[in-house]
Design an enzyme around this catalytic site. Sequence first.
Site, PDB file in Angstrom:
ATOM      1  N   ASP A   3       0.815  -1.228   0.000  1.00  0.00           N
ATOM      2  CA  ASP A   3       0.000   0.000   0.000  1.00  0.00           C
ATOM      3  C   ASP A   3       0.842   1.269   0.000  1.00  0.00           C
ATOM      4  O   ASP A   3       0.400   2.317   0.476  1.00  0.00           O
ATOM      5  CB  ASP A   3      -0.952   0.050   1.220  1.00  0.00           C
ATOM      6  CG  ASP A   3      -1.789  -1.206   1.332  1.00  0.00           C
ATOM      7  OD1 ASP A   3      -2.241  -1.679   0.281  1.00  0.00           O
ATOM      8  OD2 ASP A   3      -1.976  -1.701   2.450  1.00  0.00           O
ATOM      9  N   LYS A  22       2.318   2.122  -5.053  1.00  0.00           N
ATOM     10  CA  LYS A  22       3.011   1.628  -6.263  1.00  0.00           C
ATOM     11  C   LYS A  22       2.192   1.886  -7.524  1.00  0.00           C
ATOM     12  O   LYS A  22       2.739   2.194  -8.569  1.00  0.00           O
ATOM     13  CB  LYS A  22       3.282   0.115  -6.144  1.00  0.00           C
ATOM     14  CG  LYS A  22       4.236  -0.256  -5.041  1.00  0.00           C
ATOM     15  CD  LYS A  22       4.413  -1.754  -4.943  1.00  0.00           C
ATOM     16  CE  LYS A  22       3.212  -2.483  -4.415  1.00  0.00           C
ATOM     17  NZ  LYS A  22       2.863  -2.194  -3.011  1.00  0.00           N
ATOM     18  N   GLY A  56      -4.303  -4.296  -4.350  1.00  0.00           N
ATOM     19  CA  GLY A  56      -5.289  -3.300  -4.762  1.00  0.00           C
ATOM     20  C   GLY A  56      -4.566  -2.015  -5.086  1.00  0.00           C
ATOM     21  O   GLY A  56      -4.085  -1.340  -4.199  1.00  0.00           O
ATOM     22  N   HIS A  57      -4.421  -1.731  -6.359  1.00  0.00           N
ATOM     23  CA  HIS A  57      -3.710  -0.525  -6.762  1.00  0.00           C
ATOM     24  C   HIS A  57      -4.715   0.566  -7.111  1.00  0.00           C
ATOM     25  O   HIS A  57      -5.511   0.405  -8.026  1.00  0.00           O
ATOM     26  CB  HIS A  57      -2.813  -0.803  -7.977  1.00  0.00           C
ATOM     27  CG  HIS A  57      -1.636  -1.659  -7.631  1.00  0.00           C
ATOM     28  ND1 HIS A  57      -0.787  -2.188  -8.563  1.00  0.00           N
ATOM     29  CD2 HIS A  57      -1.165  -2.061  -6.435  1.00  0.00           C
ATOM     30  CE1 HIS A  57       0.150  -2.887  -7.950  1.00  0.00           C
ATOM     31  NE2 HIS A  57      -0.070  -2.819  -6.660  1.00  0.00           N
ATOM     32  N   GLN A  97       2.073  -6.095  -3.070  1.00  0.00           N
ATOM     33  CA  GLN A  97       2.372  -6.137  -1.639  1.00  0.00           C
ATOM     34  C   GLN A  97       3.704  -5.403  -1.357  1.00  0.00           C
ATOM     35  O   GLN A  97       4.021  -4.466  -2.060  1.00  0.00           O
ATOM     36  CB  GLN A  97       2.405  -7.573  -1.106  1.00  0.00           C
ATOM     37  CG  GLN A  97       1.019  -8.207  -1.006  1.00  0.00           C
ATOM     38  CD  GLN A  97       0.514  -8.777  -2.315  1.00  0.00           C
ATOM     39  OE1 GLN A  97       1.233  -9.426  -3.039  1.00  0.00           O
ATOM     40  NE2 GLN A  97      -0.730  -8.524  -2.626  1.00  0.00           N
TER      41      GLN A  97
HETATM   42  P1  IMP Z   1      -2.905 -12.764   1.742  1.00  0.00           P
HETATM   43  O1  IMP Z   1      -1.966 -12.172   0.757  1.00  0.00           O
HETATM   44  O2  IMP Z   1      -4.346 -12.554   1.398  1.00  0.00           O
HETATM   45  O3  IMP Z   1      -2.577 -14.194   2.050  1.00  0.00           O
HETATM   46  O4  IMP Z   1      -2.693 -11.968   3.136  1.00  0.00           O
HETATM   47  C1  IMP Z   1      -1.501 -12.092   3.904  1.00  0.00           C
HETATM   48  C2  IMP Z   1      -1.134 -10.771   4.566  1.00  0.00           C
HETATM   49  O5  IMP Z   1      -0.731  -9.856   3.573  1.00  0.00           O
HETATM   50  C3  IMP Z   1      -2.286 -10.092   5.314  1.00  0.00           C
HETATM   51  O6  IMP Z   1      -1.750  -9.417   6.436  1.00  0.00           O
HETATM   52  C4  IMP Z   1      -2.810  -9.105   4.309  1.00  0.00           C
HETATM   53  O7  IMP Z   1      -3.456  -8.014   4.944  1.00  0.00           O
HETATM   54  C5  IMP Z   1      -1.526  -8.679   3.644  1.00  0.00           C
HETATM   55  N1  IMP Z   1      -1.722  -8.190   2.271  1.00  0.00           N
HETATM   56  C6  IMP Z   1      -1.968  -8.916   1.165  1.00  0.00           C
HETATM   57  N2  IMP Z   1      -2.071  -8.120   0.084  1.00  0.00           N
HETATM   58  C7  IMP Z   1      -1.871  -6.873   0.516  1.00  0.00           C
HETATM   59  C8  IMP Z   1      -1.801  -5.607  -0.155  1.00  0.00           C
HETATM   60  O8  IMP Z   1      -1.947  -5.461  -1.367  1.00  0.00           O
HETATM   61  N3  IMP Z   1      -1.551  -4.531   0.649  1.00  0.00           N
HETATM   62  C9  IMP Z   1      -1.323  -4.639   1.974  1.00  0.00           C
HETATM   63  N4  IMP Z   1      -1.377  -5.803   2.637  1.00  0.00           N
HETATM   64  C10 IMP Z   1      -1.639  -6.905   1.918  1.00  0.00           C
END
Ligand code: IMP
Length: 448
Positions: free
Chosen positions: A25, A28, A52-53, A236
């Site tokens: 977040d 990017k 989520g961009h 991420q």
């Molecule tokens: P997962 O990727 O859904 O397995 O989530 C694993 C961890 O990564 C959790 O703490 C999510 O909140 C975090 N996470 C996954 N994608 C994002 C992102 O795009 N931005 C911020 N945190 C993320």
Amino acid sequence: MERELTRGKASRGRTAVIVGAQWGDEGKGKIVDVLTHTFSVVARYAGGHNAGHTVIINGKKFILQLVPGGVLRPECTSVIGNGVVIDPVAFLREVGSLRAAGIRVGGNLFVSDRAQVILPYHRMMELGSENAPGRVKIGTTSRGIGPSYEDKMGRRGLRVADLLDTKLLRTHIENACREKNMIAHALFNSDPLDADKMFQEYADAAEKLRPFVRDTAVFLNRALAEGKSIVFEGAQGTMLDIDHGTYPFVTSSSATSGGAATGTGVPPTSIDTVIGITKAYCTRVGGGPFPSELLNEQGEHLRKRGNEFGAVTGRPRRTGWLDLPLLKYSAMINGISWLVVTKLDVLDHLKEIPVCVGYKVDGKKTDEVPAQASGYDKIECVYRNLQGWAAPTQTIRTEDGLPKPARDYLAFIEKETGARVAMISTGPDREQTILIDDFVKDLGLKSQ
Ligand code: IMP
């Protein structure tokens, strides 16, 4: 083809990896959007629709989850690489809403035939295990990302090429559903999924996905050999990387710059530059360590000013001051040479800005980042108060135009991390960006 793909560096196109330097977040999406002005191809290399961009163009907001940001520029080609896990239904939904918004999608977006497919049983397994007693609660996005990467590494996953093979798809879904239903029922008492219904839905989605599918490694290497430039769009952030992040509170993919090579099939020797993106402060969504977290009114204030709510799940993000030991670690792991500082304007109201400049463990100074999540419990942040600028920056378009304390804040980050500041973002819009001249020259960027 071989000779064509292995031509020397001199004639090949330039490449840059965009990587989140914190917990995701960092903004990017907006930076990729600014760079696609010059780069011909944008390639995603990891993650799935957990990302989520948010991109705002002329006041219009787009949230991209799977589709790379290049799709918003008509002259750009976008690629979803083999390192991504793709839910075909979510992908088609996103393409549909982009088209509904008047964005051209077709012939400019390709999906790797080697990307892994997320199926409904991945979500079932994730929901069950996140809520099961005795499990570490990661706070995932519930998109089935982890279980899908588990199947990939367990060599029982379904790849996009297999999804297009109807006979194989039916057998795969029947076998996988039998197995997953049994496990989920035994472990989590979940209701079974209907294999027939799943097959119908995914066979139908496969046909709609077919025109997008190709060998994207060949496409990307050929594009490079033809002199086209590629930006690799990370998802991420570094501290969510499966190997280098705050394990087990991480996502299940290689979010760091190394993932750009394995996740696309472009060799590491063809990667020229790594651009790290950091907020001027820190946020994290989901569970896990966060040394500089603010659990007070100041944190609430940052959340409100920065509109810190998850783009995918809407969850409030945890907020805190900039953590330099983590940023240095991130610069080391990724090989960051350029740093983009986003959301500088969120700090506009402050007269003083605390920055974490080191850690103390049992009273001893260290800036070592612990391997164990429990190691973070012992960390006490050492703060230095930098002077705030207490003035609006949203309309400033040049570095020289920034108030002196803001320039000092950026210079301090440069000194501590050893990376040069490339860009500064002072608001959500494409235009609210300050580009540093040396960076423009280094990357051969066109003026905006
Ligand atoms: P997962 O990727 O859904 O397995 O989530 C694993 C961890 O990564 C959790 O703490 C999510 O909140 C975090 N996470 C996954 N994608 C994002 C992102 O795009 N931005 C911020 N945190 C993320």
